[in-house]
Structures are given as C-alpha cells and as structure tokens.
Design an enzyme around this catalytic site. Sequence first.
Site, mmCIF file in Angstrom:
data_model
loop_
_atom_site.group_PDB
_atom_site.id
_atom_site.type_symbol
_atom_site.label_atom_id
_atom_site.label_comp_id
_atom_site.label_asym_id
_atom_site.label_seq_id
_atom_site.Cartn_x
_atom_site.Cartn_y
_atom_site.Cartn_z
ATOM 1 N N GLU A 111 -5.194 3.564 6.251
ATOM 2 C CA GLU A 111 -4.573 4.742 6.470
ATOM 3 C C GLU A 111 -4.905 6.022 6.104
ATOM 4 O O GLU A 111 -5.858 6.705 5.193
ATOM 5 C CB GLU A 111 -4.289 4.476 4.423
ATOM 6 C CG GLU A 111 -3.476 3.113 4.936
ATOM 7 C CD GLU A 111 -4.144 2.557 2.820
ATOM 8 O OE1 GLU A 111 -3.155 1.562 2.750
ATOM 9 O OE2 GLU A 111 -4.602 3.260 2.262
ATOM 10 N N ASP A 140 -8.261 4.244 -4.327
ATOM 11 C CA ASP A 140 -8.940 3.153 -3.947
ATOM 12 C C ASP A 140 -9.812 2.681 -3.265
ATOM 13 O O ASP A 140 -10.912 1.798 -3.961
ATOM 14 C CB ASP A 140 -7.956 1.932 -3.844
ATOM 15 C CG ASP A 140 -8.184 1.158 -5.491
ATOM 16 O OD1 ASP A 140 -8.365 2.041 -6.656
ATOM 17 O OD2 ASP A 140 -8.178 -0.327 -5.704
ATOM 18 N N LYS A 281 -4.192 -3.270 -6.105
ATOM 19 C CA LYS A 281 -3.332 -2.662 -6.009
ATOM 20 C C LYS A 281 -2.670 -2.285 -7.792
ATOM 21 O O LYS A 281 -2.648 -1.643 -8.197
ATOM 22 C CB LYS A 281 -2.400 -2.658 -5.009
ATOM 23 C CG LYS A 281 -0.580 -1.946 -5.416
ATOM 24 C CD LYS A 281 -0.110 -1.926 -4.618
ATOM 25 C CE LYS A 281 1.423 -0.690 -4.393
ATOM 26 N NZ LYS A 281 2.537 -1.420 -3.890
ATOM 27 N N ASP A 305 4.259 3.739 -1.911
ATOM 28 C CA ASP A 305 3.052 3.827 -0.917
ATOM 29 C C ASP A 305 2.331 4.537 -0.233
ATOM 30 O O ASP A 305 3.270 5.572 0.476
ATOM 31 C CB ASP A 305 3.304 2.849 0.417
ATOM 32 C CG ASP A 305 2.939 1.238 -0.376
ATOM 33 O OD1 ASP A 305 2.741 0.619 -1.374
ATOM 34 O OD2 ASP A 305 3.171 -0.219 0.043
ATOM 35 N N ASP A 445 3.798 -7.465 -7.190
ATOM 36 C CA ASP A 445 5.083 -6.433 -7.735
ATOM 37 C C ASP A 445 5.962 -7.674 -8.231
ATOM 38 O O ASP A 445 6.640 -7.726 -9.108
ATOM 39 C CB ASP A 445 5.600 -5.713 -6.155
ATOM 40 C CG ASP A 445 5.184 -6.540 -5.335
ATOM 41 O OD1 ASP A 445 4.849 -7.676 -5.134
ATOM 42 O OD2 ASP A 445 5.234 -5.810 -4.633
#
Length: 575
Positions: A111, A140, A281, A305, A445
């Site tokens: 990312e 993280d 997460k 995100d 989620d």
Amino acid sequence: MTANGYLPLFETKPAKGRNALKLFSLTILLSIFLIWLYRLMYIPRKGEAGRYAWIGMFISEVFFGLYWIMTQTVRWNVVHRYPFKDRLSSRYEDGLPGVDIFVCTADPILEPPSMVMNTVLSVMAYNYPPEKLSVYLSDDGCSELTFYALLEASKFSKYWIPFCKKFAVEPSSPEAYFNLNIDLQDPVFALEWGTIKKLYEDMKTRIVSAVEKGRLSDEIKGQHKGFSEWNSKVTNKDHQSIVQILIEGWNSNAVDIDGNPLPTLIYVSRQKKPQYAHNFKAGALNALIRVSSEISNAPIILNVDCDMYSNDRDAIRNALCFFMDEKQGQQISYVQYPQSYENITNNDLYSNAGLVSFKIELAGFDGYGTMPYIGTGCFHRRDILCGRKYFENCKVEWNVVKDKIKGRTIKELEEASKLVANCSYENGSQWGKEMGLVYGCLAEDMVTGLAIQCRGWKPVYYHPAKRAFRGVAPTTLDQHLVQFSRWTQGMFQIFLSKYCPLIYGHGKIKFGAQLGYCMYLLWAPVSLPTIYYVIIPALCLLHGVPLFPKVCALISLRLHVGLKIDTKGSSKKLR
C-alpha cells in the site's frame, strides 16, 4: 410532507418490477422442483452404470436449489434510499455533529504511501465544517516512511483544501483529479490548477523517492519531533504506541493559505508485541476508537480503506440525513456505502464490479432492515459501535460534544492516547467482544455488523448515483485468489461459529435476512458441488454414461434458397 408538516430527511422507495421478479422466480422454483423429481424418479438401479454419479448429481442440484432460494430472499425485497441534504442544512447547519475519519494501512510496500496520502487528502476536503472533522491514519506497519508521507500531506493540505472548496473539485483525490481531462479555458482557474499540480507533483516525487531509498535522511527527520519515535529497535511487529498530532484542528493557528481552519490530522500506530494477539484490522480499528475518544470523540465515525478515496464531497451530509432524521434516525446504527473501483477492465475478468451484489442483493438486505457491514465506506455511530444496546425512544443529542481537548497540551493528549493504544489495555475488558469490532474472525466486519443488528439496531444501505468512494480492485489472479480466499474462509468461519445467523440471529433479525447472510457465508462450501458438476458429467459423457434426459425432436426446415435440411431421429427413454 406528512399530515403534521414534518419533512423527513430521507425517504425509502421499493424497487420497480418486484412483482414481475417474484413471478419469474416462481417459474424457476417450479423448474427446480421438477429437476429434483426427475432425479428421484429415475435413479439407476444397483449395479447399473452411473448410479453413484447420478446420486452425486442429485445432491449437488439440491444444494444449488437451496442456495438459489437463499439468493432470492434478498432479491424480492429491494428498496432504495433517497436523502435530502438540503433539508439537513436548513435545519442543522449550525449543529452538525463532529466526524472522526479512520484510514487504515498496514504495509508501505503493498500500500504505497503516495496512494494512502491521496485517500487522506480526499477525506480532508469534504464539504463539511473543517473544525468538526478529524482524520486518523492507522499505520499497522509502523513505517516512518508512511509518517513522512503524512507529514508531507499535512503541508500540501493547506493548498489543496482551499483549491477544492473554491472550485468544487471532484474527485478530491489529487492523483485521480489530475488524471482527468480538465477544461483550462478560464485563465484564473488554469493558473491555480497549474500551481497546485506542481505542488502535488513535487510532494509525490519526494514521497516516492524516500520509499525507493527505503530510508529518510537526517534533514527530513529534523522536520518533526515525531521521527524520534523510530530507532533501531523498532520493527513492524515490535514497537511502542506512536501517536502524533500533525494538525491541531482546534487551534486557531492551524489554518490553510486562505486563513480558514483545517481538519485535525493524527498519525496512530498502536503498540505491538510478539506475545500479544493483534487481531489484525479489527484490533487496529478498536485502538483508533479509543485514541479518537481521547482527542476528538466525535459521535460519528467513518472508516475507509487506504485505497478507497472520496469521490463525493457531500458523502458525510448524505449519511447524516439518515442518522439525524427526527422520526426514523434514532434506531439507525450505521450507513453503508457500496464499494466502487476505478480500474475495472472492459470484460471485468474477475467480476470485481460486483454489480448484482451492490445494486440488488445489498439493497435487498436493506428491505429487511439489515445490512452487512463490509469494512469500508461505512459511517457508524460511536456509541453503538462501542456496544450500546437499542431501547425505544433513545434519542441522541448531536450538538453535545464532550470537550476533552480544553486545557490539555498536545503532549498530554498524545501521551493519554498512547496508553489506550497499548497491547495490555484490552486485557480483561469487553473490547473485541461486546465493544468495538469483534475478534476471532477473518471477516471481522461482517460479524460486527451482525452483532450490532442483533442488539436491536437497524443499518441503512445507500447506493447513490454518484459513487461516494472509489478504489482499486485486484488486477492479477494471485491477488484475486488471496482476497477471495480470505473472504470465503472468514465468512464460512462465521457460519460455523456461535454467530451463525440462523442461530445467533433467530428472533432478532428477519428470517429472510438470515438466509441472505447464509448466501454469503456459504460461498466456500458451494464450491464443492460446483467442482463436482464441472468434472463428473464430463467424465460420464466420455464413458457413455447418460446423466441427463435426451431431447426427442424431428425438425424439418426448408430455406427459401432451396436448401432442405431434414433432421430425423428417434429417441428412447433414458431408461
């Protein structure tokens, strides 16, 4: 307008053509029953070729039929929501609630920080009072490169946000915006556009250069005290809590180039130690909930995100129409937007668009007063996300905000936030159980959303014509398989746990919604009859073993050019 003059902040309309769909579905259901009947009536006797293959086909077709029925439960009751943000502004413009925005990243390689910063800048530029916006970046991966990129973004935001407001820029992600074909005929706009683009390209170059080098120079580290948090002992799996407030939105000195307030911007990297479970997460988001409660404590939380930038500057106002409606809003727990991707190919090889899911099935969940939480693009009420149960007439005072900042220095706020981001803070608490996101499942989620609904709350699904968030989908088979294996494994794990909707949701959510959840939770096992149906009939065909009824027909067709085709044949029963 109702009889008493009340104008709702949103309305709900059933989708058109629902009765026609139901009639069509009934014909399909009849066909499924006839297939089952045929399989039962013509099972080969013992010793006959294909007996076990036939039975396997029957079991597969039963599974397919039952799974099809599950899909129909959420396609029969599709509804659409329509908010009225103009009414919201006319009633509550001076009393709009604060909003905390959580952006999550975990790996500076997978990312890239430049992509993450585009997401951060896009949510900082919402058409919303900046003093009521607080943006938290959860890293993280505990990367000083990501922190440096956020520092660069905080400086660039002083130019980018006023530019977005002045020219109503959409999308508000710089990368996405500057890739558009922009009409530059207006000389004033063209001059500012060129200036901002140059600033952005320079910022992007510095970030990309630092990432490619894999380290930061001493000159860069001298720009902010926060770099002192990183030393030779810090790794992505073993480090202390890091909380750095880069923009103090409540401070009168935190303004853009036009002198207007800026949103609060905070970097967070929760503590990690090898001997503690980090819960992926879910653990990162729960740490963000606690850290934000120490600083801004906004009653509304948006989580996105890092690869899903904001595409609609009014997304917050549209979501608030559901929460703040005087009659229907008290029971609404969260507002879920669909996912949308900008890199979908023309043939959508891996079905990333999810048109049926996002346009029909999720809207069908909404018709039952339920909606799966899909992990991004979701607005939550903080109190509900923290475990509050529903009771009638539980009203919310949106304009009352607990002021924890007053009288406290930046250092005091950061130190207090670090304590609640420590690994040991959750020991013996209800975090991950009754509070925050639920632990113990890869699909944290979905199980969290189900738990919230079973406490009596009702979510809302809003699918606007203008996509509120846009991101990137997997572009290779490897990426796609990794993503879907994680989803299917996590959802099947829910089905086999105490959170199985047929048990956990019994009497709490409608039966149609329970079946709708099972439709997704059974993605993994449905692959078994699919594989059987793909392989076994082909093998039987090669060995001359019939598994399907033969077609009996005699067709004669005379073409006007004089060509005559006669097809003659005889048929026998399969037996």
